[in-house]
Enzyme design. Structure first.
Site, PDB file in Angstrom:
ATOM      1  N   TYR A 103      -0.086  10.641  11.094  1.00  9.52           N
ATOM      2  CA  TYR A 103       0.614   9.567  10.340  1.00  9.52           C
ATOM      3  C   TYR A 103       0.974   8.380  11.205  1.00  9.52           C
ATOM      4  O   TYR A 103       0.383   8.207  12.208  1.00  9.52           O
ATOM      5  CB  TYR A 103       1.619  10.224   9.407  1.00  9.52           C
ATOM      6  N   ARG A 155      -4.069  -4.195   3.159  1.00  5.40           N
ATOM      7  CA  ARG A 155      -2.698  -4.271   3.889  1.00  5.40           C
ATOM      8  C   ARG A 155      -2.469  -2.850   4.379  1.00  5.40           C
ATOM      9  O   ARG A 155      -1.629  -2.205   3.932  1.00  5.40           O
ATOM     10  CB  ARG A 155      -1.707  -4.632   2.833  1.00  5.40           C
ATOM     11  N   LYS A 173      -2.043  10.135   4.192  1.00  7.57           N
ATOM     12  CA  LYS A 173      -1.252  10.328   3.184  1.00  7.57           C
ATOM     13  C   LYS A 173      -1.387  11.751   2.603  1.00  7.57           C
ATOM     14  O   LYS A 173      -0.545  12.688   2.101  1.00  7.57           O
ATOM     15  CB  LYS A 173      -1.136   9.115   2.258  1.00  7.57           C
ATOM     16  N   GLU A 244      -2.329   2.841  -2.553  1.00  7.08           N
ATOM     17  CA  GLU A 244      -1.474   2.606  -1.366  1.00  7.08           C
ATOM     18  C   GLU A 244      -2.059   1.579  -0.370  1.00  7.08           C
ATOM     19  O   GLU A 244      -3.268   1.242  -0.379  1.00  7.08           O
ATOM     20  CB  GLU A 244      -1.976   4.036  -0.575  1.00  7.08           C
ATOM     21  N   ASP A 245      -1.387   0.880   0.021  1.00  7.97           N
ATOM     22  CA  ASP A 245      -1.439  -0.311   1.122  1.00  7.97           C
ATOM     23  C   ASP A 245      -2.587  -1.215   0.499  1.00  7.97           C
ATOM     24  O   ASP A 245      -3.723  -1.721   0.958  1.00  7.97           O
ATOM     25  CB  ASP A 245      -2.290   0.427   2.342  1.00  7.97           C
ATOM     26  N   ASP A 267       2.772   3.741  -4.255  1.00 10.75           N
ATOM     27  CA  ASP A 267       3.720   4.268  -2.817  1.00 10.75           C
ATOM     28  C   ASP A 267       4.549   3.151  -2.348  1.00 10.75           C
ATOM     29  O   ASP A 267       5.686   3.376  -2.061  1.00 10.75           O
ATOM     30  CB  ASP A 267       2.531   5.143  -2.157  1.00 10.75           C
ATOM     31  N   ASP A 268       3.810   2.048  -1.929  1.00  9.46           N
ATOM     32  CA  ASP A 268       4.489   1.162  -1.309  1.00  9.46           C
ATOM     33  C   ASP A 268       5.693   0.402  -2.053  1.00  9.46           C
ATOM     34  O   ASP A 268       6.762   0.141  -1.391  1.00  9.46           O
ATOM     35  CB  ASP A 268       3.529   0.019  -0.692  1.00  9.46           C
ATOM     36  N   ASN A 417       5.693  -0.959   9.687  1.00  9.25           N
ATOM     37  CA  ASN A 417       4.924   0.233  10.586  1.00  9.25           C
ATOM     38  C   ASN A 417       3.633  -0.529  10.925  1.00  9.25           C
ATOM     39  O   ASN A 417       3.467  -1.676  10.241  1.00  9.25           O
ATOM     40  CB  ASN A 417       4.582   1.296   9.562  1.00  9.25           C
TER      41      ASN A 417
HETATM   42  N1  NAI Z   1       8.882   2.611   5.835  1.00  8.28           N
HETATM   43  C1  NAI Z   1       8.179   2.834   5.031  1.00  8.28           C
HETATM   44  O1  NAI Z   1       8.260   3.840   4.200  1.00  8.28           O
HETATM   45  C2  NAI Z   1       7.111   1.741   4.473  1.00  8.28           C
HETATM   46  C3  NAI Z   1       7.098   0.573   5.271  1.00  8.28           C
HETATM   47  N2  NAI Z   1       6.410  -0.272   5.156  1.00  8.28           N
HETATM   48  C4  NAI Z   1       6.101  -1.585   5.942  1.00  8.28           C
HETATM   49  O2  NAI Z   1       6.605  -2.473   5.696  1.00  8.28           O
HETATM   50  C5  NAI Z   1       6.083  -3.867   6.009  1.00  8.28           C
HETATM   51  C6  NAI Z   1       5.506  -4.597   4.713  1.00  8.28           C
HETATM   52  O3  NAI Z   1       4.800  -4.061   3.658  1.00  8.28           O
HETATM   53  P1  NAI Z   1       4.547  -4.607   2.484  1.00  8.28           P
HETATM   54  O4  NAI Z   1       5.685  -5.098   1.508  1.00  8.28           O
HETATM   55  O5  NAI Z   1       3.850  -3.800   1.441  1.00  8.28           O
HETATM   56  O6  NAI Z   1       3.785  -6.177   2.827  1.00  8.28           O
HETATM   57  P2  NAI Z   1       3.607  -7.362   2.060  1.00  8.28           P
HETATM   58  O7  NAI Z   1       2.529  -8.234   2.594  1.00  8.28           O
HETATM   59  O8  NAI Z   1       3.526  -7.149   0.680  1.00  8.28           O
HETATM   60  O9  NAI Z   1       5.109  -8.070   2.265  1.00  8.28           O
HETATM   61  C7  NAI Z   1       5.455  -8.726   3.484  1.00  8.28           C
HETATM   62  C8  NAI Z   1       6.534  -9.736   3.233  1.00  8.28           C
HETATM   63  O10 NAI Z   1       7.042 -10.248   4.265  1.00  8.28           O
HETATM   64  C9  NAI Z   1       7.251 -11.658   4.160  1.00  8.28           C
HETATM   65  N3  NAI Z   1       7.500 -12.259   5.603  1.00  8.28           N
HETATM   66  C10 NAI Z   1       6.439 -11.940   6.551  1.00  8.28           C
HETATM   67  N4  NAI Z   1       6.747 -12.368   7.684  1.00  8.28           N
HETATM   68  C11 NAI Z   1       7.922 -13.044   7.312  1.00  8.28           C
HETATM   69  C12 NAI Z   1       9.074 -13.721   8.314  1.00  8.28           C
HETATM   70  N5  NAI Z   1       8.771 -14.006   9.526  1.00  8.28           N
HETATM   71  N6  NAI Z   1      10.248 -13.772   7.787  1.00  8.28           N
HETATM   72  C13 NAI Z   1      10.641 -13.701   6.484  1.00  8.28           C
HETATM   73  N7  NAI Z   1       9.601 -13.038   5.613  1.00  8.28           N
HETATM   74  C14 NAI Z   1       8.236 -12.768   6.169  1.00  8.28           C
HETATM   75  C15 NAI Z   1       6.233 -12.136   3.256  1.00  8.28           C
HETATM   76  O11 NAI Z   1       6.327 -13.391   2.865  1.00  8.28           O
HETATM   77  C16 NAI Z   1       6.127 -10.842   2.405  1.00  8.28           C
HETATM   78  O12 NAI Z   1       7.174 -11.252   1.268  1.00  8.28           O
HETATM   79  C17 NAI Z   1       4.469  -3.265   6.667  1.00  8.28           C
HETATM   80  O13 NAI Z   1       4.693  -3.453   7.999  1.00  8.28           O
HETATM   81  C18 NAI Z   1       4.555  -1.827   6.089  1.00  8.28           C
HETATM   82  O14 NAI Z   1       4.234  -1.017   7.091  1.00  8.28           O
HETATM   83  C19 NAI Z   1       5.706  -0.449   3.824  1.00  8.28           C
HETATM   84  C20 NAI Z   1       5.885   0.825   2.843  1.00  8.28           C
HETATM   85  C21 NAI Z   1       6.536   1.628   3.177  1.00  8.28           C
HETATM   86  C1  PYR Z   2       4.456   4.097   5.130  1.00  7.35           C
HETATM   87  C2  PYR Z   2       3.743   3.171   4.390  1.00  7.35           C
HETATM   88  O1  PYR Z   2       3.220   3.509   3.265  1.00  7.35           O
HETATM   89  C3  PYR Z   2       3.334   1.849   4.864  1.00  7.35           C
HETATM   90  O2  PYR Z   2       3.818   1.500   5.922  1.00  7.35           O
HETATM   91  O3  PYR Z   2       2.590   1.130   4.022  1.00  7.35           O
HETATM   92 MG    MG Z   3       1.574   2.125   2.409  1.00  8.17          MG
END
Ligand code: NAI
Ligand code: PYR
Ligand code: MG
Length: 556
Positions: A103, A155, A173, A244-245, A267-268, A417
């Site tokens: 993962y 993504r 997953k 997902e993603d 999930d996201d 991540n």
């Molecule tokens: N810990 C967890 O369980 C999870 C973590 N994530 C992580 O969160 C991150 C984002 O995922 P999503 O929301 O799906 O992506 P996304 O692409 O939908 O959203 C990214 C957001 O960040 C903003 N952004 C980018 N650079 C920026 C900056 N320098 N300053 C301010 N805002 C900025 C963008 O405008 C956008 O609103 C990924 O790295 C993903 O791996 C996502 C889902 C679960």
């Molecule tokens: C953990 C997860 O779903 C992500 O980083 O997109």
């Molecule tokens: Mg994800």
């Protein structure tokens, strides 16, 4: 408890080499002498008959002989394709060491290198040119399926568009559905929708095994998704479908369109919201505070950031705040700064999180144009800061030191991540806050020693939620997935937090207890499904019994 598969189940169908090559049925050197005679295996295996424990020890020795993470990943994936019982047994015995390999973070690298490390197929690939053959593709899946995880690869974690390489994510997953939630691996199906890629590196790579075209978008994309959902419903009408993603613009549109149409969630958006709500609640409770009193800054307004804020906002409303009062506690920032009602570029979803001008009165910056992250932290004095941007280093020393000036126990969650995309690393956060920060990260980090104190870093990842959601949904036979089920999951997770009993402990329980945690969350989810009217009413005892019956254990 549902353990292993009885030998009799497969004797008629598969014998000899075909039996050994089926990862769901293969026992390798653990086939008994009697089974070897009966199933045409004589001479096809070395003479010694192993126990599962002996096989697990041999596999661990082989795992330890690999020195790079990607080689370890390839080894584990190969084992999964050879003998799933042994794969899950090994993972359960070494979960803390191996979960990061199957993962996040290593699965991110595996997606980037998918076309180079590819060995054999798993799941299904639906490419754009084959869109009119979806029914035929699904007919090739002969077994029952309880859970599908699907991506279009656009993504992948914080690594962007990986095209067909995104397949690593549904595979990873679903491994966790089994490992953490006990879902029978025979009833899972990973799917990648290959609508092309805009990643030039992949398009230029001679080894790339996806459809080598730029991404399909717009009306054609939506029509493809509609064809996909229709085909899923036709072939597997009761399946749980996890998205997902996807790029957030598609993720939100798709879940809005289909959430009442089949048993499905994103999930996201929803899984991440639940794990973060539960973990933030645990952090605030452990620090002696209340959610309704917190100012929360969210850096990143994509799927994860918006999902988290909407669920936390709902938790505040459930606690007595009006919508406007609750909204005033959230400071959500995207690439163009704070979301506020003076911005003309916000879509209806983002408007739900926009700050009103009244709440920005008295700020020491121009509040009519772009309001920066630094401006927001300095003026709003948040107790909680969450990052979901995919931008490494976005939490700078200056901003974290500013935050720490105004709060005793700053709650700071860099959730992006894989590890290389974290907004900050825990050792820096502790240094910049003089050891006061309460931290959770998206990918795993080792404990950090600061001034003689050991700080345990919780992994706030939707992996604490989606496998348990799946278990609760399967056990209750829920027909739909409601927001109230995610709220129940969040509160159930909070209750398992070790920090509620010992403030020095991690905010989330150890992975070694993940199946027990999963059971507790699944119970709450099943009860919420019944309460919401999307599952038939059964007693708590029946829920428990169904959970035990559903949980698969890797045994022969
Ligand atoms: N810990 C967890 O369980 C999870 C973590 N994530 C992580 O969160 C991150 C984002 O995922 P999503 O929301 O799906 O992506 P996304 O692409 O939908 O959203 C990214 C957001 O960040 C903003 N952004 C980018 N650079 C920026 C900056 N320098 N300053 C301010 N805002 C900025 C963008 O405008 C956008 O609103 C990924 O790295 C993903 O791996 C996502 C889902 C679960
Ligand atoms: C953990 C997860 O779903 C992500 O980083 O997109
Ligand atoms: Mg994800």
């Amino acid at each position: 408890m549902n353990s292993g598969r009885s030998t009799e189940e497969f004797t008629i169908e598969k014998r000899g080499v075909l039996l050994i090559e089926d990862p769901l049925l293969n026992k390798g050197t653990a086939f008994t002498q009697e089974e070897r005679v009966k199933h045409g295996l004589l001479g096809l295996l070395p003479p010694h008959v192993d126990t599962l424990e002996e096989q697990e020890e041999r596999a661990y020795e082989a795992f330890c002989d690999f020195h790079t993470d990607i080689d370890k990943h390839i080894f584990l994936r190969q084992l999964q394709d050879e003998n799933e019982t042994l794969f899950y047994r090994l993972l359960l015995e070494h979960i803390t060491e191996m979960m990061p390999i199957v993962y996040t973070p290593v699965v991110g690298l595996a997606c980037q290198r998918f076309s180079h490390i590819y060995r054999r197929p798993r799941g299904i690939f639906i490419s754009y040119p084959e869109r009119d053959s979806m029914d035929a593709i699904f007919e090739n899946i002969e077994h029952d399926v309880d859970v599908i995880v699907v991506t279009d690869g656009e993504r992948i974690l914080g690594l962007g568009d990986q095209g067909v390489g995104g397949m690593g994510i549904p595979i990873g997953k679903l491994s966790l559905y089994t490992l953490c939630g006990g879902v029978d691996p025979a009833k899972t199906l990973p799917i990648v929708l290959d609508l092309g890629t805009n990643n030039q590196e992949r398009l230029d790579d001679p080894r790339y095994i996806g459809w080598r075209e730029n991404r399909i978008k717009g009306a054609e994309y939506d029509a493809f998704i509609e064809q996909f959902v229709t085909a899923v419903k036709k072939r597997f009408p009761h399946v749980l479908l996890q998205w997902e993603d996807f790029a957030s613009v598609d993720a939100e549109r798709i879940i809005d369109k289909y959430r009442d149409d089949l048993c499905t969630f994103n999930d996201d958006i929803q899984g991440t919201a639940a794990v973060t709500t539960g973990t933030i609640l645990a952090a605030i409770t452990a620090a002696g505070g209340k959610l309704v009193d917190q100012n929360i800054v969210m850096l990143g307004a994509g799927s994860a950031g918006v999902g988290i804020c909407l669920q936390l906002k709902q938790a505040m409303i459930d606690n007595g705040h009006s919508e406007a009062e609750a909204r005033s506690h959230f400071y959500v920032i995207d690439r163009d700064g704070l979301l506020h009602s003076g911005r003309t570029d916000l879509d209806p979803l983002h408007q739900k999180l926009a700050q009103s001008p009244e709440n920005l009165k008295g700020w020491d910056c121009d509040v009519t144009g772009t309001i920066s992250f630094a401006d927001v932290v300095r003026n709003s004095k948040p107790g909680v800061l969450v990052g979901a941007t995919g931008q490494a280093g976005a939490f700078t020393e200056e901003i974290i030191r500013e935050m720490a000036k105004h709060t005793n126990r700053p709650v700071i969650f860099p959730l992006s991540n894989p590890t290389s995309r974290a907004e900050a690393i825990p050792s820096d956060l502790l240094k910049w806050t003089d050891g006061k920060a309460v931290i959770a990260t998206g990918s795993p980090f080792d404990p950090v020693e600061y001034n003689g104190v050991t700080h345990y870093i919780a992994q706030c990842n939707n992996s604490y939620i989606f496998p348990a959601m799946g278990l609760g949904i399967l056990a209750s036979r829920a027909r739909r997935v409601t927001d109230s089920m995610f709220m129940a999951a969040a509160f159930a997770l909070k209750e398992t937090s070790p920090a509620l009993k010992d403030p020095a402990a991690s905010l989330l329980p150890s992975l070694t207890t993940i199946r027990e945690v999963g059971r507790k969350i699944a119970r709450a989810v099943a009860a919420a499904a019944i309460e919401a009217g999307v599952a038939d009413s059964i007693t708590e005892e029946e829920i428990d019994q169904r959970i035990e019956e559903t949980m698969w254990t890797p045994e022969y």
